[in-house]
Design a protein around this motif. Structure first.
Motif, short mmCIF file in Angstrom:
data_model
loop_
_atom_site.label_atom_id
_atom_site.label_comp_id
_atom_site.label_asym_id
_atom_site.label_seq_id
_atom_site.Cartn_x
_atom_site.Cartn_y
_atom_site.Cartn_z
N ARG A 1 0.86 -1.18 0.00
CA ARG A 1 0.00 0.00 0.00
C ARG A 1 0.89 1.23 0.00
O ARG A 1 1.80 1.36 0.84
CB ARG A 1 -0.90 0.02 1.24
N VAL A 2 0.65 2.15 -0.92
CA VAL A 2 1.45 3.37 -1.03
C VAL A 2 0.49 4.56 -1.13
O VAL A 2 -0.44 4.54 -1.93
CB VAL A 2 2.38 3.34 -2.26
N TYR B 1 4.28 -2.61 3.62
CA TYR B 1 4.33 -3.87 2.89
C TYR B 1 4.20 -5.00 3.90
O TYR B 1 4.88 -5.01 4.93
CB TYR B 1 5.64 -4.01 2.12
N THR B 2 3.29 -5.95 3.63
CA THR B 2 3.01 -7.04 4.57
C THR B 2 3.77 -8.30 4.16
O THR B 2 3.65 -8.77 3.02
CB THR B 2 1.51 -7.34 4.61
N LEU C 1 4.20 -9.49 9.31
CA LEU C 1 4.97 -8.30 9.65
C LEU C 1 4.67 -7.21 8.63
O LEU C 1 4.84 -7.40 7.42
CB LEU C 1 6.46 -8.62 9.65
N ASP C 2 4.20 -6.05 9.14
CA ASP C 2 3.99 -4.87 8.29
C ASP C 2 5.23 -3.99 8.39
O ASP C 2 5.57 -3.50 9.47
CB ASP C 2 2.77 -4.08 8.74
N LEU D 1 7.21 -0.61 12.18
CA LEU D 1 6.91 -2.03 12.07
C LEU D 1 5.58 -2.32 12.74
O LEU D 1 5.21 -1.67 13.74
CB LEU D 1 8.00 -2.88 12.74
N GLY D 2 4.85 -3.29 12.19
CA GLY D 2 3.64 -3.79 12.83
C GLY D 2 3.69 -5.31 12.84
O GLY D 2 3.73 -5.94 11.78
#
Length: 472
Positions: A303-304, A361-362, A371-372, A405-406
């Motif tokens: 996603r951008v 980015y996942t 990890l996002d 980071l997610g």
């Protein structure tokens, strides 16, 4: 979690309000996940961070709770310059010792909860508490050698200020491609500032214009702040890979009761003086904000977003202090009692705009972990003209880079982290353009005081934050 549990979550959010602290200008973007995307979170808003950026995105948040906090590390090096006249009548610019101001360690939180209604969960109601992304600044009152600080006439400290924004929002999806949302909120809490007034008689008549024996340390404390506001937004999804968002936040107009306490100067003319009364009012305006964004998903995992924001700081003309019953008795040579007049700190800010580019980015690792990876960059213009730059609020045109980071644990829990750093460079204010005067309530309008904000300013700013989201 049942619907009965939601009010408990929201009550917890309201009770968390004393953890927030703010004052001055906004420093960076707020919210751990949005900041990780460089603040590009208007079209891509899909969790409770949408409360601030675009309430239409709350439809995608569904029933959930969000807790996060950010530490704003902000410092300013100020080297003041003054114009002095020698015995021969010639003027020259003199440089005073540098002084550093820094922010307190106080996490800036977002605490919110939401619940979804309808067969398709197309209506979401949310409530929460957040704080403006600001820095609580303090400067030394005196230098290490005991001489008065060159910044004392602009600011000593904002320590004790506590500003928070509780509110409620709702979002609705009438069609698959359209979401709308709106919210009401209120800026509340307390604003505390200490600064030094100089009570020298009209310049050069009886004393030096900045004679320290005529310095009066003053504290303004406004504890009844209550400024309502509202925001609204829209999200359009013309294609699966494309989202377009628009949102607007109204400004805040503060007109609050306050108290003014003054430590009277040590000069001989004040030897028997005393203050009577301390009531006053504080008036200032914070800006409305307009935001827009376009998010694309070239592949499912990426996603951008390209975003734009305009903050209408031109409404921030001044900070006005209006004493209501403050009198000074028994000052030698001045009629007693002396009624302290209204005081105004000129600000004359201008509208600012910013551009943001960010995304995430996942990376999936089976059904349990994902990890996002987030990154973003933004460019923001300063709202402060050089003539009105002062230690009270320091800002510059800047480029900010963010990484975040997610970590997703299953389908419900996500842990977030972010680090952001701003690069703004140095700003200069010449003695001829400086326009922030030294406050002297004893001088009167017929004896304007000299400006105190000329010099060089160097800013260092970074943000570190952590948070979690739990899907109910």
């Amino acid at each position: 979690m049942t619907s009965l549990s939601i009010p408990v979550v929201l009550l917890g959010a309201l009770l968390a309000a004393p953890l927030a602290s703010a004052s001055g200008l906004y420093v960076g973007d707020r919210g751990v996940r949005p900041l990780g995307r460089g603040g590009a979170f208007v079209a891509g808003a899909d969790d409770l961070g949408a409360i601030w950026y675009n309430p239409a995105g709350l439809v995608d948040a569904g029933p959930s709770v969000l807790f996060d906090g950010s530490w704003v590390r902000f410092s300013t090096d100020f080297t003041r310059r003054v114009e002095v006249t020698n015995g021969a009548g010639a003027s020259q610019v003199s440089e005073l010792p540098s002084v550093r101001g820094s922010s307190e360690f106080l996490p800036i939180p977002t605490v919110a909860g939401s619940w979804a209604y309808g067969e398709r969960k197309q209506l979401v109601v949310a409530a929460g508490v957040l704080a403006p992304q600001m820095a609580v600044m303090s400067y030394p009152l005196a230098l290490e050698d005991g001489t008065p600080s060159p910044s004392r006439y602009s600011l000593v400290t904002l320590d004790g200020s506590l500003l928070v924004i509780p509110g409620v929002s709702a979002a609705y999806r009438p069609f698959d491609f359209l979401q709308v949302g709106a919210g009401v909120n209120v800026l509340t809490g307390s604003f505390v500032t200490q600064t030094v007034f100089n009570t020298s008689p009209p310049e050069r008549l009886l004393s030096a214009p900045e004679d320290p024996s005529y310095d009066a340390l003053a504290e303004l404390r406004a504890t009844g702040l209550l400024a309502p506001s509202a925001n609204a937004g829209i999200l359009v999804r013309p294609a699966k890979w494309l989202r377009v968002g628009l949102s607007g936040q109204l400004g805040y107009t503060l007109d609050a009761p306050a108290t003014v306490r003054v430590r009277l100067p040590s000069a001989a003319v004040f030897a028997g003086a005393r203050q009577e009364g301390e009531g006053a009012r504080l008036k200032l305006t914070l800006p409305a904000i307009l935001r827009a964004g376009v998010e694309v998903r070239p592949v499912e995992a990426l996603r951008v977003e390209l975003g734009y924001a305009r903050e209408l700081w031109s409404t921030h003309e001044s900070i006005d202090i209006l004493p209501e019953d403050v009198r000074i008795h028994d000052v030698a040579g001045i009629p007693s009692p002396f009624n302290v007049p209204a005081m105004s700190i000129p600000r004359r800010f201008k509208d600012s705009q910013s551009f943001r580019l960010g995304g995430e980015y996942t990376l999936s690792a089976g059904k349990v972990f994902a990890l996002d990876v987030r990154a973003g960059v933004s460019y923001e213009q300063s709202a402060i003209p050089a003539a009105y730059l002062a230690p009270l609020t320091v800002d510059s045109d800047k480029v900010t880079g963010s990484v975040g980071l997610g970590l997703r644990l299953g389908e419900r829990l996500r842990l977030d982290a972010v680090y952001s750093r701003a690069f703004g460079g140095q700003r200069e204010v010449t003695t001829t353009e400086a326009a922030v005067p030294r406050i002297n309530p004893m001088a009167g309008e017929d004896f304007p005081t000299a400006p105190v904000n000329a010099g060089s300013y160097q800013v260092q700013s970074s943000i570190l934050g952590f948070g979690l989201r739990y899907q109910l």
